[in-house]
Every structure is written in C-alpha cells, then in structure tokens.
Design a protein around this motif. Structure first.
Motif, PDB file in Angstrom:
ATOM      1  N   GLY A 648       0.690  -1.141   0.089  1.00 26.15           N
ATOM      2  CA  GLY A 648      -0.101   0.048   0.024  1.00 26.15           C
ATOM      3  C   GLY A 648       0.852   1.298   0.128  1.00 26.15           C
ATOM      4  N   LYS A 649       0.382   2.104  -0.621  1.00 21.57           N
ATOM      5  CA  LYS A 649       1.240   3.648  -0.751  1.00 21.57           C
ATOM      6  C   LYS A 649       1.334   4.063   0.662  1.00 21.57           C
ATOM      7  CE  LYS A 649       0.090   4.907  -5.673  1.00 21.57           C
ATOM      8  NZ  LYS A 649      -0.535   3.580  -5.972  1.00 21.57           N
ATOM      9  N   ALA A 650       0.443   3.894   1.446  1.00 15.71           N
ATOM     10  CA  ALA A 650       0.551   4.426   3.051  1.00 15.71           C
ATOM     11  C   ALA A 650       1.639   4.059   3.627  1.00 15.71           C
ATOM     12  CB  ALA A 650      -0.860   4.337   3.632  1.00 15.71           C
ATOM     13  N   ASN A 651       2.227   2.943   2.996  1.00 13.69           N
ATOM     14  CA  ASN A 651       3.290   2.090   4.016  1.00 13.69           C
ATOM     15  C   ASN A 651       4.704   2.453   3.329  1.00 13.69           C
ATOM     16  OD1 ASN A 651       1.440   1.276   5.880  1.00 13.69           O
ATOM     17  ND2 ASN A 651       0.734  -0.670   4.448  1.00 13.69           N
ATOM     18  N   VAL A 652       4.763   3.063   2.169  1.00 10.88           N
ATOM     19  CA  VAL A 652       5.928   3.380   1.832  1.00 10.88           C
ATOM     20  C   VAL A 652       6.737   4.104   2.790  1.00 10.88           C
ATOM     21  CG1 VAL A 652       7.283   4.602  -0.046  1.00 10.88           C
ATOM     22  CG2 VAL A 652       5.373   3.362  -0.607  1.00 10.88           C
ATOM     23  N   GLY A 653       7.753   3.761   3.332  1.00 12.38           N
ATOM     24  CA  GLY A 653       8.488   4.624   4.428  1.00 12.38           C
ATOM     25  C   GLY A 653       7.777   4.251   5.659  1.00 12.38           C
ATOM     26  N   GLY A 654       6.986   3.359   5.972  1.00 11.01           N
ATOM     27  CA  GLY A 654       6.287   3.441   7.124  1.00 11.01           C
ATOM     28  C   GLY A 654       7.089   2.082   8.146  1.00 11.01           C
ATOM     29  N   VAL A 655       6.528   2.461   9.302  1.00  8.97           N
ATOM     30  CA  VAL A 655       7.251   1.621  10.469  1.00  8.97           C
ATOM     31  C   VAL A 655       6.270   0.207  10.564  1.00  8.97           C
ATOM     32  CG1 VAL A 655       8.290   1.277  12.759  1.00  8.97           C
ATOM     33  CG2 VAL A 655       8.817   3.550  11.319  1.00  8.97           C
ATOM     34  N   LEU A 656       6.704  -0.929  10.432  1.00  6.76           N
ATOM     35  CA  LEU A 656       5.723  -1.843  10.797  1.00  6.76           C
ATOM     36  C   LEU A 656       5.785  -2.326  12.205  1.00  6.76           C
ATOM     37  CD1 LEU A 656       3.532  -4.099  10.080  1.00  6.76           C
ATOM     38  CD2 LEU A 656       5.750  -5.550   9.375  1.00  6.76           C
ATOM     39  N   GLY A 657       7.098  -2.385  12.664  1.00  4.33           N
ATOM     40  CA  GLY A 657       7.580  -2.688  14.019  1.00  4.33           C
ATOM     41  C   GLY A 657       7.810  -4.094  14.093  1.00  4.33           C
ATOM     42  N   GLY A 658       7.873  -4.840  15.325  1.00  6.60           N
ATOM     43  CA  GLY A 658       8.302  -5.957  15.530  1.00  6.60           C
ATOM     44  C   GLY A 658       9.781  -6.327  15.779  1.00  6.60           C
ATOM     45  N   SER A 659      10.182  -7.478  15.985  1.00 11.08           N
ATOM     46  CA  SER A 659      11.624  -7.764  16.343  1.00 11.08           C
ATOM     47  C   SER A 659      12.086  -8.900  15.613  1.00 11.08           C
ATOM     48  CB  SER A 659      11.695  -8.004  17.878  1.00 11.08           C
ATOM     49  OG  SER A 659      12.885  -8.724  18.382  1.00 11.08           O
ATOM     50  N   CYS A 660      13.255  -9.018  14.908  1.00  7.33           N
ATOM     51  CA  CYS A 660      13.355 -10.009  13.985  1.00  7.33           C
ATOM     52  C   CYS A 660      15.029 -10.187  13.810  1.00  7.33           C
ATOM     53  CB  CYS A 660      12.754  -9.876  12.766  1.00  7.33           C
ATOM     54  SG  CYS A 660      13.393  -8.291  11.615  1.00  7.33           S
ATOM     55  N   TRP A 661      15.232 -11.067  12.673  1.00  2.32           N
ATOM     56  CA  TRP A 661      16.923 -11.327  12.444  1.00  2.32           C
ATOM     57  C   TRP A 661      17.618 -10.287  12.198  1.00  2.32           C
ATOM     58  CZ3 TRP A 661      18.513  -9.397   7.898  1.00  2.32           C
ATOM     59  CH2 TRP A 661      17.434  -9.048   6.954  1.00  2.32           C
ATOM     60  N   CYS A 662      17.227  -9.087  11.896  1.00  3.10           N
ATOM     61  CA  CYS A 662      17.926  -8.030  11.619  1.00  3.10           C
ATOM     62  C   CYS A 662      18.931  -7.564  12.955  1.00  3.10           C
ATOM     63  CB  CYS A 662      17.050  -6.517  11.243  1.00  3.10           C
ATOM     64  SG  CYS A 662      15.866  -6.875   9.880  1.00  3.10           S
ATOM     65  N   GLU A 663      18.137  -7.983  14.085  1.00  2.63           N
ATOM     66  CA  GLU A 663      19.072  -7.720  15.240  1.00  2.63           C
ATOM     67  C   GLU A 663      20.188  -8.409  15.319  1.00  2.63           C
ATOM     68  OE1 GLU A 663      14.780  -6.948  17.427  1.00  2.63           O
ATOM     69  OE2 GLU A 663      15.821  -8.565  18.039  1.00  2.63           O
ATOM     70  N   VAL A 664      20.127  -9.703  14.792  1.00  2.00           N
ATOM     71  CA  VAL A 664      21.302 -10.609  14.958  1.00  2.00           C
ATOM     72  C   VAL A 664      22.341 -10.228  13.848  1.00  2.00           C
ATOM     73  CG1 VAL A 664      21.958 -13.261  14.624  1.00  2.00           C
ATOM     74  CG2 VAL A 664      19.681 -12.437  15.349  1.00  2.00           C
ATOM     75  N   THR A 665      21.875  -9.600  12.699  1.00  2.00           N
ATOM     76  CA  THR A 665      22.843  -9.210  11.914  1.00  2.00           C
ATOM     77  C   THR A 665      23.588  -7.974  12.388  1.00  2.00           C
ATOM     78  OG1 THR A 665      21.604 -10.112   9.716  1.00  2.00           O
ATOM     79  CG2 THR A 665      22.738  -8.175   9.345  1.00  2.00           C
ATOM     80  N   ASN A 666      22.774  -7.130  12.786  1.00  2.00           N
ATOM     81  CA  ASN A 666      23.492  -6.033  13.631  1.00  2.00           C
ATOM     82  C   ASN A 666      24.582  -6.464  14.488  1.00  2.00           C
ATOM     83  OD1 ASN A 666      24.008  -3.566  14.463  1.00  2.00           O
ATOM     84  ND2 ASN A 666      21.804  -2.794  14.939  1.00  2.00           N
ATOM     85  N   MET A 667      23.972  -7.312  15.252  1.00  2.00           N
ATOM     86  CA  MET A 667      25.416  -7.916  16.324  1.00  2.00           C
ATOM     87  C   MET A 667      26.332  -8.657  15.656  1.00  2.00           C
ATOM     88  SD  MET A 667      23.059  -9.374  19.674  1.00  2.00           S
ATOM     89  CE  MET A 667      21.897 -10.662  18.705  1.00  2.00           C
ATOM     90  N   LEU A 668      26.220  -9.241  14.776  1.00  2.00           N
ATOM     91  CA  LEU A 668      27.178 -10.092  13.622  1.00  2.00           C
ATOM     92  C   LEU A 668      28.191  -8.700  13.235  1.00  2.00           C
ATOM     93  CD1 LEU A 668      25.331 -12.704  11.986  1.00  2.00           C
ATOM     94  CD2 LEU A 668      27.380 -12.990  13.589  1.00  2.00           C
ATOM     95  N   THR A 669      27.672  -7.690  12.897  1.00  2.00           N
ATOM     96  CA  THR A 669      28.431  -6.500  12.096  1.00  2.00           C
ATOM     97  C   THR A 669      29.269  -6.044  13.220  1.00  2.00           C
ATOM     98  OG1 THR A 669      26.553  -6.228  10.726  1.00  2.00           O
ATOM     99  CG2 THR A 669      27.992  -4.590  10.817  1.00  2.00           C
ATOM    100  N   TYR A 670      28.864  -5.832  14.370  1.00  2.00           N
ATOM    101  CA  TYR A 670      29.730  -5.115  15.262  1.00  2.00           C
ATOM    102  C   TYR A 670      30.863  -6.171  15.570  1.00  2.00           C
ATOM    103  CZ  TYR A 670      31.740  -3.234  19.463  1.00  2.00           C
ATOM    104  OH  TYR A 670      32.600  -2.648  20.449  1.00  2.00           O
ATOM    105  N   PHE A 671      30.579  -7.608  15.728  1.00  2.00           N
ATOM    106  CA  PHE A 671      31.779  -8.254  16.196  1.00  2.00           C
ATOM    107  C   PHE A 671      32.711  -8.618  14.840  1.00  2.00           C
ATOM    108  CE2 PHE A 671      32.587 -13.143  16.062  1.00  2.00           C
ATOM    109  CZ  PHE A 671      33.919 -12.964  16.726  1.00  2.00           C
ATOM    110  N   GLU A 672      32.045  -8.491  13.828  1.00  2.00           N
ATOM    111  CA  GLU A 672      32.953  -9.142  12.539  1.00  2.00           C
ATOM    112  C   GLU A 672      33.453  -8.211  11.647  1.00  2.00           C
ATOM    113  OE1 GLU A 672      31.793 -13.778  11.416  1.00  2.00           O
ATOM    114  OE2 GLU A 672      30.389 -12.222  10.347  1.00  2.00           O
ATOM    115  N   VAL A 673      32.724  -6.880  11.596  1.00  2.00           N
ATOM    116  CA  VAL A 673      33.107  -6.162  10.510  1.00  2.00           C
ATOM    117  C   VAL A 673      34.115  -4.995  11.273  1.00  2.00           C
ATOM    118  CG1 VAL A 673      32.646  -4.380   8.888  1.00  2.00           C
ATOM    119  CG2 VAL A 673      31.478  -6.507   9.093  1.00  2.00           C
TER     120      VAL A 673
END
Length: 756
Positions: A648-673
């Motif tokens: 939906g056009k109203a959700n372009v740039g919208g915040v759905l919320g929730g908690s997911c795998w991106c948090e793990v990617t974020n943690m991996l990034t600080y450790f590995e990169v």
C-alpha cells in the motif's frame, strides 16, 4: 550535436514518445511519435491540449558505450485531465532467450513455472514436488514463459536501482537503461513488454507511474490505485535516462558491467551518522537478555512474537544458533552463560536421529517447515541446516580459541549433521530445498537453498580433519555456480517464497566461495566469489530513496542506501543481509583490491543501526493508518525498508514494528566487521562505523588519520590496520578477535599516527 549519437541509437534501438489519458488506471487515449534524430523538437496534440516535446541524446563524456537522453514535455496550449507522459526504448531483434535483469525485481525476467498460492506458499502437489522440479515461483511480476501477454509494470521504488538490463545471448550484446527515482510528478514507472511473437521488447519510462495492475503478496493482478494527473498550459515534466549498449559474452559480464554503472546517475550517496556499532550492540545485548530469553527451556529465542508456531525458535535462517556466535565472542558473562545453555538446548532438543536439525521449536513442541502441515516435523528447509553447520563450526573454533571446553554432545552433534549432508549428497547429487530429515530424502529439489553449506562443510572439514567434507563442499559449490550464479539467478534462501529469486541465497553463496578460497587457496573460488558478489550487489539499494514527506522514515531522515532487498516476492529492502555481517566483502576486497567490495560493505553495514528503536529515539508504529501512539521497545528492529508500494502507498517509508533477524545481523556486524579499515601503505582509509575518518598526512613514511565521532554516543571502534603484505594474508574464522579498539567519546576527535 555529434552525428555519432544518432547512429548509435539507430544501431541499437528506436525511441518513441507518448501521451496517454486514463480512466482510473486504464488507458483510454494516446498519441505517440518516433524520435528520428538525436535531438530536436516535436509537437503532439492530445484531446484539447497541444504539447511541445524537446529532446536530446548525447554521447556520455566518459563512456563511449553510453548515451544520455533527456526529454521535456510541455503543454503549449490547452489542458488534459488524468494523463501521463512516457518515453519508450524499442528493442528489435529480440528473443525470449534473452536474459532480463531488473535489480531486486526480476532475474531472467522471472520467466519460470508459476504456482498460484496464498501466503505463505508451499509446493505440495505431486506435480510440483520431487528432486528434479523446474524452478517454481509464486505469482509475482514476470515475463510470460508461455503464450499470451508478457509484461512487467513497476514503479522505480520496486527496484534496488531504477534500471533495466538484458543480455542478448545470440548477439553477445548487453544493454542497460538507468534512470532516476522520479520527476516533479513523483515516482516514475518502468514497464517492460514483449510482443506476442517475442521478437520485440519495449522498455517504457513514464511520469507519473500508472500501472494497470499492481502487486501485493503473491498476487500480480491487484487492482491498481494509480492514476494520471491533470496537465495545464505551461506545465512541463522532464524524463532523464542513460542508455548503455556494450559487448557482453555471458551473464556474469552483465553483472560486472552493472556493478560499474549502478551509481552513474546518483553518484556517491551521503551516509548519515546515527549511532556507533558499539552503542547499538549495548542496546541489543540488553534487549536480547530482556526479551529473547526463554526461561522455561533455557535458550535465546530467535523471535519475540507471540505466534504459536514461529514465536520462539527457528534453526538458522532468522537467528537460531546464529545469535549465540557474537554473544560468545564479545557478550557479557550473562550472555555467554545463556549462549552456552542455548547450544545445549539446540543439540539436545532440536537434533533429529539422522543428524539433521528440526526447523522449528515452540512452547516445548517441534514443528516442521511445511506451512500446510506443520505438525509434520520431518519437513525442513535445508537452508536452516546449512546455516547451522556453518555457524556452529565457527563457534567451535571461537570457543577453542577462547579456551572454553566444548561438550562431547555438541561435537558429536555437529559431526552427525555434516555426515547427514554427505549422505544426502552421495544419494542425490544435490541438497534440494526442502528435505525429510527422518528419511533423508529430498521433498522439493533444486534451488540454492543450501548456498552456505559449502562454507559450513569446509570449516567442519578443517575442524574435524575430514577431507570428504571439503571434497563435497567443492563439488557442491561448483554445481551451485554452474546452475545458479552463472545463470544469474539464485533461489531457495527464504522458506516462504517457493523458489522466487532472492538475495539471501546469493549472499550465502558468496560466503561459501570466500571460505573455500581461504581454506584451499584455489584461485577459481575467488573468481566465483567475485561473480557472486556482483550478483548480490544488485539486491542492494544504490541510492537514497526520497520517502513521502509524511512518512516516519522521512521524518527520521532514515537513508535507504545499503539496505538489502529480500526477494522478488517479498518486495521490501531490509537492514542488512539475512543473516550475515557481510565480512565476506571485506575479505574479497583484501584479495582483489577492488574498492567496489569495500564500498558495498560500508553501505550495508552503516545502514543497519538506524532502524533500531531506542529510548532516546523510539520508532513510532505507523502502518496502514496515521502514526499511532505505540512505539517499538528499545533494541527492537523490524525488517521493513519499504520503497515499494506492494503493501500500500501509505506504507512506503512506514514502520511496521516487530523484532526479527535484523538484530542478529546488527550484532554480527559489530563483532565481525571493523568499524575502521586502513591499509596504510596504500593510504586506504574506510570508516564503516558511524564516525568520520580524515587523512591529515600521507607520505612515504607516515599516515596520519583524524577520527571524529559526531554522535551523542561513545564509540568503541574496532580497527583493522595492515600493510600490503599483511593484507594478502587470509582472515580466517575469528581473526576479528585481534582487532584494535579505539574509544571515541561523544562529539570528540582522535588522531592516529601510523608508520608505514
């Protein structure tokens, strides 16, 4: 005006201009004209309006294979309602055998077998399953593999880069059309249509975008809410684009060319510092121990959802047995203790007798990955097991380096899992996409779902001194290259998109080729890694999308560059790679000195932390309505970076919320990169973290670099400094433990003086 550009256009395509009126999203009247010269003026009349069209096509100064085109439409007299303007590139001598690329939207034109399903889809019919099925996708925008209408209607926001490319197999020629996000009228439309005989293709750029049908989840025939605009006297709009025509021997060459041009029109996008990696880690670690700990069975959940099946544990993929890796390495004592208990849970509760791991565990019960029958625990997405053996092998090496005793149950468990993979290979010559972990049979075959398995087997082969693991890893990696990377399509990464092209399988394969190169030293793996990295890059947003002014993303000034698209079915970008840090790109840069890989890593890694909700800047939920009074808790990250209007056009740039795998990617990034990478002999300085790095002195004996932290957080920046000789050495698993750390207080500077 040079004559060469006229001949250049005529040799490769013809250009047409068109004015169209609409009733809703359905075209009603149109007039068009062919542009016969490389520049000039034309007049067109549409209903009660008279238009002047001024156009130029000029050879690009720094690329003899490219032409810059600019077409301005102006209403000279009268007016017209509900209309748009467009320019079409007509490609004759066409064939349905041509490979078509639309970054993040179409790979080989998505010209595959289709299974019409609702979300979440699953191949279950007898004629759709088995080891040797053709690539089978859901109902996504695509070119038609059968007879009938063959058309893809998209907005620029549907693509990671607003571009269309093709490889003409018979002529050994390549083509790209590159354009901007939009005009003064909003996002532009990009349409690719073939004629009935598939002997001609027409690529159309339009303003504004008016599609007959739009896409929603697993449905390419959604009623369109697009519409034209009213044009009045003196109104004007300009379409700008660049055309490239070049010699091209194969599909990897097409991707190589795109890697060089993807930012030609947008240039280097500016990154905005939000929060350093270390401060982001602190918030995430606290969040994981607050919200992700499953007290009853002692494990880190891979989800905080209340869903009765997906709410607690999924092996691999979205974080299960991956989230423990950075916790073991740099977590506090509580995190380390809980990570240990998590792997105890994993090997004691989630491993099948065959050695393979089950896919899902929730509230004390196992579930399978067949969405139509999740009580069948034997059906598992093979990618989950591939992720598991890779990250468990890395964790075993890490724990030994940290002098932590590894329980025999764990060692035996990893060995059993690898042996199961070896048997599956010997019996089938592939790993498939979905397997029966009890019968050790392939339920749904094909795909690159196990793209990271060669990396896992190679590391396990080193750890256990098992040469057969490395042999199978090499055979599998060769097969993956021939059947997927070399053909410009990777599939099977996510478990709920059937076999739609996706980014996750591409980045998994990249990881495998880099690991094989590191562990064997064989050059061919490096070459395959380069081809795979360039394919993977097409999934990464190459510019900063302009979000609607009322959207939460616009209000927070969130930048899209470096976000990574999921698949051609789930049409959104996300914070980071699911679920990897991107370290393979740094390793690739060190092996090749190609700055493209370092730049891509910087954009991906730097992009991630801005999407995390924080106490000082909570993310307001804004979905399907006006912004709510609900905010995501600190540390929560959702996966939506919506530049497409698929939800939906109203959700372009919208915040759905929730908690997911991106948090793990974020943690991996600080450790590995490393947050800062320096090759001092070359004077290469790359700030990947949310800091600035400025070269103050660079001469034959000294390199002086001034670091600045402009954020309000303390930055504990991990630094990798090396010389030419050191950069040629392999960064084996867990080399990042040796990174130097520099602490920068908020709004402070630090000067590094390095002797060459």
């Amino acid at each position: 005006m040079e004559k060469g550009s006229t001949q250049f256009i005529e040799d490769n395509c013809s250009l047409e201009i068109k004015l169209t009126t609409y009733e809703g999203s359905q075209a009603r009247h149109s007039v068009k004209s062919t542009l016969a010269e490389a520049s000039g003026d034309q007049t067109l009349a549409l209903q009660d309006s008279l238009w002047n069209i001024r156009y130029t096509c000029l050879r690009t100064a720094n690329n003899e294979n490219a032409v810059d085109c600019e077409v301005t439409f102006k209403v000279a007299k009268g007016s017209v309602t509900q209309a748009n303007v467009s320019v079409s590139m007509v490609l004759d001598d066409w064939s349905k055998m041509n490979y078509v690329l639309m970054p993040a939207a179409a790979y080989d034109g998505n010209r595959f077998k289709v299974s019409d399903q609702v979300y979440p889809p699953m191949l279950t019919r007898d004629d759709e399953i088995g080891p040797h099925i053709p690539t089978t996708i859901t109902d996504v925008p695509r070119l038609n593999r059968e007879e009938g209408l063959s058309m893809m209607e998209l907005r620029t926001g549907d693509l990671a880069t607003p571009a269309v490319g093709c490889f003409k197999r018979e002529q050994k020629k390549g083509f790209f059309m590159l354009t901007h996000q939009g005009t003064s009228l909003g996002d532009s439309g990009i349409t690719l249509e073939e004629n009935e005989l598939r002997t001609q293709a027409v690529i159309t750029l339009s303003a504004p975008a008016v599609r007959r049908y739009t896409y929603s989840m697993c449905n390419s025939k959604e009623s369109s809410d697009d519409y034209g605009i009213d044009f009045h006297e003196n109104d004007e709009v300009t379409l700008k684009f660049r055309l490239y025509f070049f010699d091209c021997n194969d599909i990897p060459e097409l991707f190589d060319y795109f890697a060089k041009i993807r930012k030609d029109l947008t240039g280097q996008a500016q990154l905005r510092h939000e929060i350093p990696f270390s401060a982001s880690w602190d918030i995430l670690e606290e969040k994981y121990n607050r919200d992700n700990w499953q007290q009853e069975e002692d494990f880190y959940r891979s989800s905080t959802s209340t869903h009765e099946v997906f709410g607690e544990w999924q092996t691999g993929w979205v974080g299960g047995a991956i989230n423990t890796y950075p916790m073991f390495a740099i977590g506090n004592e509580l995190s380390k203790e809980r990570s240990f208990k998590t792997l105890d849970f994993f090997f004691s509760k989630v491993q099948a007798p065959s050695g393979f791991f089950y896919g899902i565990h929730c509230k004390g019960k196992l579930y399978g990955d067949n969405f139509r029958d999740q009580d069948d625990i034997s059906c598992v997405l093979v990618r989950k097991n591939a992720d598991a053996i890779y990250f468990i092998a890395k964790q075993f090496m890490l724990l030994e380096q940290l002098k932590v005793n590894i329980p025999p149950l764990w060692r035996e468990g990893l060995k059993k899992a690898c042996d199961a993979f070896i048997r599956l290979w010997k019996n089938n010559g592939q790993f498939g996409q979905f397997i029966d972990v009890h019968q050790e049979e392939i339920i749904v075959g094909g795909s690159a779902s196990a793209g990271i398995a060669p990396a896992g087997l190679a590391l396990a082969g080193k750890y256990f001194n098992e040469s057969i693991y490395v042999e199978v890893a090499s055979q599998l990696a060769e097969r993956f290259y021939d059947e997927f990377v070399g053909k410009g399509v990777t599939t099977g990464g996510p478990g709920e998109i059937c076999q739609c092209p996706d980014s996750e399988s591409a980045f998994a394969l990249l990881e495998s080729y880099v690991v094989l190169y590191e562990e064997t030293g064989v050059k061919k793996w490096l070459l395959m890694a380069e081809d795979t990295a360039k394919l993977s890059a097409t999934w990464c947003v190459s510019y900063n999308f302009e979000y609607p002014i009322t959207s939460e993303f616009n209000k927070l000034d969130l930048r899209s560059i470096g976000s990574v698209w999921a698949s051609v079915q789930n049409k959104h970008a996300a914070p980071g790679i699911c679920t990897l840090s991107g370290l393979s790109l740094l390793k690739l840069y060190r092996a090749t000195s190609n700055e493209f890989y370092l730049e891509l890593l910087r954009e991906i890694a730097h992009n991630i932390p801005q999407y995390m909700s924080r106490e000082d800047r909570p993310l307001r939920i804004s979905w399907d309505s006006e912004p709510s009074d609900t905010y995501s808790p600190p540390g929560w990250m959702g996966e939506r970076v919506n530049t497409s209007d698929w939800e939906g056009k109203a959700n372009v740039g919208g915040v759905l919320g929730g908690s997911c795998w991106c948090e793990v990617t974020n943690m991996l990034t600080y450790f590995e990169v490393p947050g800062l990478y320096i090759q001092k002999n070359k004077g290469t300085v790359c700030a990947i973290d949310h800091i600035d790095a400025e070269i103050v002195v660079d001469n034959a004996v000294q390199l002086t670099v001034r670091l600045s932290n402009t954020t309000k957080f303390t930055a504990k920046v991990k630094v990798l400094v090396e010389n030419d000789e050191e950069s040629l050495q392999i960064l084996h698993a867990n080399s990042m433990l040796d990174y130097q750390t520099i602490i920068l207080e908020p709004n402070s500077t630090y000067t590094m003086n390095l002797i060459k």
